[in-house]
Enzyme design. Sequence first.
Site, PDB file in Angstrom:
ATOM      1  N   ARG A   1      -5.721   6.303  -0.259  1.00 34.70           N
ATOM      2  CA  ARG A   1      -4.638   7.209   0.146  1.00 34.70           C
ATOM      3  C   ARG A   1      -3.362   6.834  -0.585  1.00 34.70           C
ATOM      4  O   ARG A   1      -2.936   5.671  -0.567  1.00 34.70           O
ATOM      5  CB  ARG A   1      -4.427   7.105   1.655  1.00 34.70           C
TER       6      ARG A   1
ATOM      7  N   GLY B   1      -2.960   6.917  10.030  1.00 34.32           N
ATOM      8  CA  GLY B   1      -1.963   7.910  10.421  1.00 34.32           C
ATOM      9  C   GLY B   1      -2.626   9.035  11.203  1.00 34.32           C
ATOM     10  O   GLY B   1      -3.548   8.804  11.988  1.00 34.32           O
ATOM     11  N   GLY B   2      -2.202  10.257  10.974  1.00 34.18           N
ATOM     12  CA  GLY B   2      -2.750  11.401  11.687  1.00 34.18           C
ATOM     13  C   GLY B   2      -4.238  11.573  11.486  1.00 34.18           C
ATOM     14  O   GLY B   2      -4.946  12.071  12.373  1.00 34.18           O
TER      15      GLY B   2
ATOM     16  N   GLU C   1     -19.378  -6.183  31.724  1.00 37.55           N
ATOM     17  CA  GLU C   1     -19.738  -7.613  31.759  1.00 37.55           C
ATOM     18  C   GLU C   1     -18.575  -8.453  32.281  1.00 37.55           C
ATOM     19  O   GLU C   1     -18.451  -9.632  31.968  1.00 37.55           O
ATOM     20  CB  GLU C   1     -20.197  -8.134  30.385  1.00 37.55           C
TER      21      GLU C   1
END
Length: 198
Positions: free
Chosen positions: A83, A154-155, A178
Amino acid sequence: MPTDSPGLTRREIHGKLGLRGQATGELGFDEVRVPDTARLGAEGAGFRLALATLAKGRMSVAAGCVGIAQGCLDAAVAYAGQRTQFGKPIAGHQLVQQLLAAIAVDTAAARLLVWQVADLIDSDQPFATEASMAKLFASEAAVRAANNAVQVFGGYGYIDEYPVGKYLRDARVATLYEGTSQIQQLLIGRALTGVNAF
């Protein structure tokens, strides 16, 4: 116990936050009679057997949490390298590297705690307190790792197209079953002090 025992009822649970690929159910017992042939262990040893089973189960949950945290790390590192933002991969931003480092440290520490418990089991040594420590730390670490991974994405971390939202949903329940994180703290505290706070 025989599944056709009179008084035994089963109901599948739907609509879970996480672990959606795993069947979950509720069992009901209304005056169910269990034959001696279905008894696990010696008569009168049930409580001790149940506690030993819980301790191993806690190690198993902790190991699963290591897997979730590792999945978060792998996904976040890959995404941060792909990204781009402001002309460079987001991996080149300090705050993203801080998030990745936090996930990596939590994952490594949780893994070491699980390995310690496994070594104690393999060496036939007591491990219940260490299993509680591993379960407490690893389950909370998996939640932190998943939260941090969602932040890296992020989104996109909030949609099903990417795996980190699933990791967050699946990690959260590990702090409950547990024995909750709070119960693990009480078990560890009792082991350290000899004082029962239950």
